[in-house]
Design a protein around this motif. Structure first.
Motif, PDB file in Angstrom:
ATOM      1  N   ALA A  11      -9.313  -2.983  11.511  1.00 49.57           N
ATOM      2  CA  ALA A  11      -7.858  -2.845  11.355  1.00 49.57           C
ATOM      3  C   ALA A  11      -7.456  -1.476  11.883  1.00 49.57           C
ATOM      4  O   ALA A  11      -8.002  -0.462  11.440  1.00 49.57           O
ATOM      5  CB  ALA A  11      -7.465  -2.974   9.878  1.00 49.57           C
ATOM      6  N   VAL A  12      -6.539  -1.456  12.821  1.00 48.81           N
ATOM      7  CA  VAL A  12      -6.027  -0.183  13.361  1.00 48.81           C
ATOM      8  C   VAL A  12      -4.509  -0.221  13.259  1.00 48.81           C
ATOM      9  O   VAL A  12      -3.874  -1.127  13.806  1.00 48.81           O
ATOM     10  CB  VAL A  12      -6.439   0.039  14.828  1.00 48.81           C
ATOM     11  N   GLU A  13      -3.951   0.738  12.559  1.00 47.26           N
ATOM     12  CA  GLU A  13      -2.492   0.798  12.426  1.00 47.26           C
ATOM     13  C   GLU A  13      -2.025   2.223  12.721  1.00 47.26           C
ATOM     14  O   GLU A  13      -2.455   3.171  12.063  1.00 47.26           O
ATOM     15  CB  GLU A  13      -2.055   0.393  11.018  1.00 47.26           C
ATOM     16  N   LEU A  14      -1.194   2.355  13.742  1.00 47.61           N
ATOM     17  CA  LEU A  14      -0.630   3.655  14.109  1.00 47.61           C
ATOM     18  C   LEU A  14       0.891   3.548  13.910  1.00 47.61           C
ATOM     19  O   LEU A  14       1.661   3.409  14.866  1.00 47.61           O
ATOM     20  CB  LEU A  14      -0.994   4.004  15.552  1.00 47.61           C
ATOM     21  N   CYS A  15       1.277   3.602  12.652  1.00 46.76           N
ATOM     22  CA  CYS A  15       2.680   3.365  12.312  1.00 46.76           C
ATOM     23  C   CYS A  15       3.597   4.429  12.909  1.00 46.76           C
ATOM     24  O   CYS A  15       4.764   4.164  13.202  1.00 46.76           O
ATOM     25  CB  CYS A  15       2.828   3.321  10.798  1.00 46.76           C
ATOM     26  N   LEU A  49       6.988   6.769   4.511  1.00 48.43           N
ATOM     27  CA  LEU A  49       5.923   6.077   3.787  1.00 48.43           C
ATOM     28  C   LEU A  49       4.677   5.790   4.615  1.00 48.43           C
ATOM     29  O   LEU A  49       3.553   5.898   4.131  1.00 48.43           O
ATOM     30  CB  LEU A  49       6.489   4.752   3.253  1.00 48.43           C
ATOM     31  N   PHE A  50       4.875   5.403   5.871  1.00 51.16           N
ATOM     32  CA  PHE A  50       3.756   4.868   6.643  1.00 51.16           C
ATOM     33  C   PHE A  50       2.995   5.941   7.410  1.00 51.16           C
ATOM     34  O   PHE A  50       3.590   6.852   7.981  1.00 51.16           O
ATOM     35  CB  PHE A  50       4.255   3.819   7.639  1.00 51.16           C
ATOM     36  N   ALA A  82      -5.647   3.172  -9.821  1.00 51.24           N
ATOM     37  CA  ALA A  82      -5.707   4.615  -9.563  1.00 51.24           C
ATOM     38  C   ALA A  82      -6.080   4.925  -8.114  1.00 51.24           C
ATOM     39  O   ALA A  82      -5.503   5.819  -7.489  1.00 51.24           O
ATOM     40  CB  ALA A  82      -6.693   5.274 -10.513  1.00 51.24           C
ATOM     41  N   ARG A  83      -7.028   4.189  -7.578  1.00 48.38           N
ATOM     42  CA  ARG A  83      -7.440   4.482  -6.188  1.00 48.38           C
ATOM     43  C   ARG A  83      -6.329   4.131  -5.203  1.00 48.38           C
ATOM     44  O   ARG A  83      -6.155   4.794  -4.187  1.00 48.38           O
ATOM     45  CB  ARG A  83      -8.718   3.703  -5.834  1.00 48.38           C
ATOM     46  N   THR A  84      -5.627   3.072  -5.499  1.00 52.58           N
ATOM     47  CA  THR A  84      -4.524   2.705  -4.609  1.00 52.58           C
ATOM     48  C   THR A  84      -3.433   3.778  -4.647  1.00 52.58           C
ATOM     49  O   THR A  84      -2.911   4.189  -3.606  1.00 52.58           O
ATOM     50  CB  THR A  84      -3.954   1.337  -5.032  1.00 52.58           C
ATOM     51  N   TRP A  85      -3.098   4.230  -5.855  1.00 55.69           N
ATOM     52  CA  TRP A  85      -2.072   5.287  -5.955  1.00 55.69           C
ATOM     53  C   TRP A  85      -2.530   6.548  -5.249  1.00 55.69           C
ATOM     54  O   TRP A  85      -1.744   7.215  -4.557  1.00 55.69           O
ATOM     55  CB  TRP A  85      -1.778   5.580  -7.430  1.00 55.69           C
ATOM     56  N   GLU A  86      -3.792   6.892  -5.422  1.00 61.96           N
ATOM     57  CA  GLU A  86      -4.290   8.111  -4.790  1.00 61.96           C
ATOM     58  C   GLU A  86      -4.248   7.987  -3.266  1.00 61.96           C
ATOM     59  O   GLU A  86      -3.903   8.933  -2.558  1.00 61.96           O
ATOM     60  CB  GLU A  86      -5.728   8.390  -5.265  1.00 61.96           C
ATOM     61  N   SER A  87      -4.595   6.819  -2.768  1.00 66.68           N
ATOM     62  CA  SER A  87      -4.554   6.611  -1.323  1.00 66.68           C
ATOM     63  C   SER A  87      -3.119   6.716  -0.805  1.00 66.68           C
ATOM     64  O   SER A  87      -2.854   7.324   0.233  1.00 66.68           O
ATOM     65  CB  SER A  87      -5.149   5.241  -0.973  1.00 66.68           C
ATOM     66  N   LEU A  88      -2.192   6.119  -1.563  1.00 65.87           N
ATOM     67  CA  LEU A  88      -0.783   6.197  -1.176  1.00 65.87           C
ATOM     68  C   LEU A  88      -0.336   7.656  -1.108  1.00 65.87           C
ATOM     69  O   LEU A  88       0.313   8.075  -0.146  1.00 65.87           O
ATOM     70  CB  LEU A  88       0.070   5.423  -2.168  1.00 65.87           C
ATOM     71  N   ARG A  89      -0.675   8.407  -2.120  1.00 63.60           N
ATOM     72  CA  ARG A  89      -0.201   9.801  -2.185  1.00 63.60           C
ATOM     73  C   ARG A  89      -0.847  10.662  -1.105  1.00 63.60           C
ATOM     74  O   ARG A  89      -0.215  11.563  -0.561  1.00 63.60           O
ATOM     75  CB  ARG A  89      -0.509  10.381  -3.564  1.00 63.60           C
ATOM     76  N   SER A  90      -2.094  10.403  -0.798  1.00 60.96           N
ATOM     77  CA  SER A  90      -2.783  11.316   0.119  1.00 60.96           C
ATOM     78  C   SER A  90      -2.554  10.989   1.586  1.00 60.96           C
ATOM     79  O   SER A  90      -2.450  11.899   2.406  1.00 60.96           O
ATOM     80  CB  SER A  90      -4.276  11.345  -0.196  1.00 60.96           C
ATOM     81  N   VAL A  91      -2.466   9.713   1.940  1.00 66.49           N
ATOM     82  CA  VAL A  91      -2.340   9.379   3.371  1.00 66.49           C
ATOM     83  C   VAL A  91      -1.201   8.421   3.678  1.00 66.49           C
ATOM     84  O   VAL A  91      -0.958   8.099   4.837  1.00 66.49           O
ATOM     85  CB  VAL A  91      -3.661   8.798   3.938  1.00 66.49           C
ATOM     86  N   GLY A  92      -0.504   7.917   2.651  1.00 60.47           N
ATOM     87  CA  GLY A  92       0.602   7.006   2.895  1.00 60.47           C
ATOM     88  C   GLY A  92       0.135   5.565   3.020  1.00 60.47           C
ATOM     89  O   GLY A  92      -1.039   5.233   2.825  1.00 60.47           O
ATOM     90  N   LEU A 133      -0.911   2.587   5.108  1.00 54.27           N
ATOM     91  CA  LEU A 133      -1.514   2.388   6.432  1.00 54.27           C
ATOM     92  C   LEU A 133      -1.479   0.922   6.834  1.00 54.27           C
ATOM     93  O   LEU A 133      -2.334   0.458   7.581  1.00 54.27           O
ATOM     94  CB  LEU A 133      -2.957   2.903   6.429  1.00 54.27           C
ATOM     95  N   SER A 134      -0.516   0.189   6.308  1.00 53.48           N
ATOM     96  CA  SER A 134      -0.376  -1.232   6.614  1.00 53.48           C
ATOM     97  C   SER A 134      -1.705  -1.955   6.345  1.00 53.48           C
ATOM     98  O   SER A 134      -2.304  -1.740   5.307  1.00 53.48           O
ATOM     99  CB  SER A 134       0.119  -1.414   8.051  1.00 53.48           C
ATOM    100  N   SER A 135      -2.185  -2.740   7.300  1.00 58.68           N
ATOM    101  CA  SER A 135      -3.351  -3.576   7.012  1.00 58.68           C
ATOM    102  C   SER A 135      -4.599  -2.773   6.670  1.00 58.68           C
ATOM    103  O   SER A 135      -5.507  -3.274   5.995  1.00 58.68           O
ATOM    104  CB  SER A 135      -3.648  -4.483   8.207  1.00 58.68           C
ATOM    105  N   ALA A 136      -4.668  -1.533   7.133  1.00 65.55           N
ATOM    106  CA  ALA A 136      -5.881  -0.741   6.883  1.00 65.55           C
ATOM    107  C   ALA A 136      -5.958  -0.246   5.444  1.00 65.55           C
ATOM    108  O   ALA A 136      -7.042   0.079   4.952  1.00 65.55           O
ATOM    109  CB  ALA A 136      -5.939   0.442   7.860  1.00 65.55           C
ATOM    110  N   SER A 137      -4.812  -0.186   4.754  1.00 71.05           N
ATOM    111  CA  SER A 137      -4.790   0.456   3.436  1.00 71.05           C
ATOM    112  C   SER A 137      -5.744  -0.190   2.441  1.00 71.05           C
ATOM    113  O   SER A 137      -6.495   0.496   1.743  1.00 71.05           O
ATOM    114  CB  SER A 137      -3.366   0.433   2.866  1.00 71.05           C
ATOM    115  N   VAL A 138      -5.714  -1.502   2.334  1.00 68.93           N
ATOM    116  CA  VAL A 138      -6.554  -2.161   1.321  1.00 68.93           C
ATOM    117  C   VAL A 138      -8.032  -1.932   1.646  1.00 68.93           C
ATOM    118  O   VAL A 138      -8.873  -1.879   0.743  1.00 68.93           O
ATOM    119  CB  VAL A 138      -6.207  -3.666   1.227  1.00 68.93           C
ATOM    120  N   LEU A 139      -8.331  -1.750   2.920  1.00 69.79           N
ATOM    121  CA  LEU A 139      -9.721  -1.507   3.310  1.00 69.79           C
ATOM    122  C   LEU A 139     -10.133  -0.069   2.995  1.00 69.79           C
ATOM    123  O   LEU A 139     -11.304   0.193   2.701  1.00 69.79           O
ATOM    124  CB  LEU A 139      -9.909  -1.819   4.799  1.00 69.79           C
TER     125      LEU A 139
END
Lengths: 82, 414
Positions: free
Chosen positions: B166-170, B189-190, B296-306, B308-314
């Motif tokens: 998954a590659v997303e360059l929002c 956000l993205f 918690a990991r999802t929130w932390e990922s959101l806060r630190s890198v935004g 990332l569309s399809s890549a986020s869950v990975l």
């Protein structure tokens, strides 16, 4: 200076066109509990009103507003220079 | 034997920019159209993202004035970042490029023919008989859906290895001229990133198995999330209805899916959730009645890198597996979000209640007494929120050492 009914019409437009609200908007509707606006929804509504009526609403103003009618009156008042 | 995860990797571009710097870069454009530009800065802060990694140095974006220029930059950067992600995953799984038999590539942020997976064939030294499946347009849900497609490939050919990339360059989709609230939220956000997951069946087990999946399509949601294709590129469609959709649908759909496997929601130990956005995550937590810290990991990922569309869950999956917290026998539920999909894997997070650090008015408005927000623009002002929220996704379940089954069907915005 707009009257509150003109502002209320614009509120209904923003809710319908930009926030996808399908139901009728009544003056006594609470913005949060009745219209289910979250913070993004509230900000979308406020930005629309600020742009349309050239006003800047302050946090202190917001603390007095809960319903559509109260918001319309506030915007009308601010647009009138008060 | 069920397909199982052999390795994961997640990579970010080197150009990190903090949120305040990005707000400053947008400020002039906002002031041209909006009467109260300060209000719009609240929107950027409301998404709770501290910064983003960008495909290009910030100053380069002004040079990209056309869709063609942005897309050319996307192809070059996506190929580079995708190569890094696949190489890293292979290294972590102790596999070689020649082990890969199927390559699934997902994105929604750029167009390329030949597709990025084809451009990677020679660069990575992949076998000429690799089966490639490029997928464009699934949005955020493509992370979970792509994992399902990779698992399907391994079920059909159990001796091989399938790679999901998954590659997303929002950042390269940004429409500077679009000053709609939806675009302002999206621009706050993205972020950019790439992730790779390797899946096999007849290989030494290293990660969770994918035991069941489900997709759910929600009729009438075509205008909830997506792109309008305009002359300048991708104009974001992002409805504020997404959290409402999550609240209305996610619990029923997740429970129905789990019931097919004889599993209850309470048995899911790990929820691997797409980062969505604050409102979507809250809706997800509330709807699934998740305990505190479940996401918690999802929130932390959101806060630190935004987002990332399809890549986020990975990214979240990678973080969980690297943590060592997932044990044999655990059940997990990966879920991506975009309108119609969800994924189930395992875990459980939850959310803080009414401290409203997510509040658009910012932390300075929070009450020092009880943590609730003093701002009337904050919806928390009249409600005591307790409980979690979540975003939607598609599930997957695995067993032994765990079970995880991804199923894509998700609903959520950024």
């Amino acid at each position: 200076m707009p009257d509150p009914s003109e502002v209320a019409t614009e509120i209904a437009r923003v809710l319908r066109d930009e926030l996808g609200l399908s139901r009728e908007v009544k003056p006594g509707d609470d913005l949060v509990s009745d219209l289910q606006l979250d913070s993004v929804g509230l900000l979308t509504l406020v930005v629309g009103l600020e742009d349309r009526f050239r006003v800047a609403l302050a946090e202190e103003d917001a603390s007095r507003v809960r319903t559509v009618a109260e918001l319309a009156a506030l915007v009308a008042q601010r647009a009138g220079g008060n | 034997m069920d397909p199982h995860v052999l390795g994961t990797a997640a990579v970010l571009p080197e150009h990190y920019v903090d949120q305040e710097t990005l707000i400053a870069a947008f400020r002039d454009a906002w002031a041209e159209k909006h009467f109260n530009a300060a209000r719009l800065e609240q929107l950027h802060r409301a998404v709770q993202v501290s910064g983003r990694h960008l495909a290009l140095p910030l100053e380069r974006y002004r040079e990209l004035r056309s869709f063609a220029a942005r897309n050319d930059a996307w192809i070059a950067a996506a190929t580079d970042l995708g190569e890094k992600a696949v190489r890293a995953a292979l290294m972590r799984a102790d596999l070689k490029p020649s082990d890969v038999e199927h390559l699934v590539f997902v994105t929604v942020t750029g167009l390329s023919t030949p597709s990025i997976d084809a451009r990677l064939m020679e660069r990575l030294g992949l076998r000429p008989d690799v089966k490639r499946t490029p997928i464009f347009g699934l949005g955020c849900v493509a992370g979970a859906t792509g994992l399902v497609r990779a698992a399907d490939a391994v079920r059909a050919h159990p001796g091989g290895v399938a790679a999901l990339l998954a590659v997303e360059l929002c950042s390269l989709t940004l429409q500077r001229e679009d000053l709609s609230v939806a675009n302002l939220i999206a621009s706050g956000l993205f972020g950019d990133g790439a992730a790779c997951v390797l899946v096999g069946a007849e290989r030494p087990r290293r990660g969770p198995s994918i035991v069941a999946t489900r997709s759910v399509f929600y009729p009438g949601t075509e205008r909830v999330m997506g792109w309008d294709i305009v002359e300048s590129g991708f104009k974001v469609v992002l409805s504020p209805q997404v959290p409402h959709l999550v609240r209305a649908r996610i619990r029923e759909d997740v429970d129905a899916f789990l019931a097919t496997q004889g599993v209850s929601r309470q048995e899911i130990r790990h929820f691997i959730c797409h980062t969505g956005g604050p409102r979507v995550l809250e809706a997800f937590e509330e709807a699934l009645e998740l305990p505190a810290e479940a996401l918690a990991r999802t929130w932390e990922s959101l806060r630190s890198v935004g987002n990332l569309s399809s890549a986020s869950v990975l990214f979240v999956l990678r973080d969980l597996l690297d943590s060592g917290e997932a044990k044999g026998g655990d059940l997990g539920l990966p879920s991506s979000c975009t309108v119609p999909s969800r994924a189930l894997w395992g875990g459980s997070p939850s959310l803080p209640s009414c401290s409203r650090k997510d509040c658009a008015t910012g932390p300075s408005r929070r009450s020092a007494i009880d943590g609730t927000c003093a701002s009337s623009w904050c919806p928390g002002r009249c409600r005591s929120r307790a409980g979690p929220t979540a975003s939607s996704a598609i599930p997957t379940i695995s067993r032994s050492p765990w079970r995880s089954s991804p199923c894509p069907s998700c609903t959520a915005p950024t």
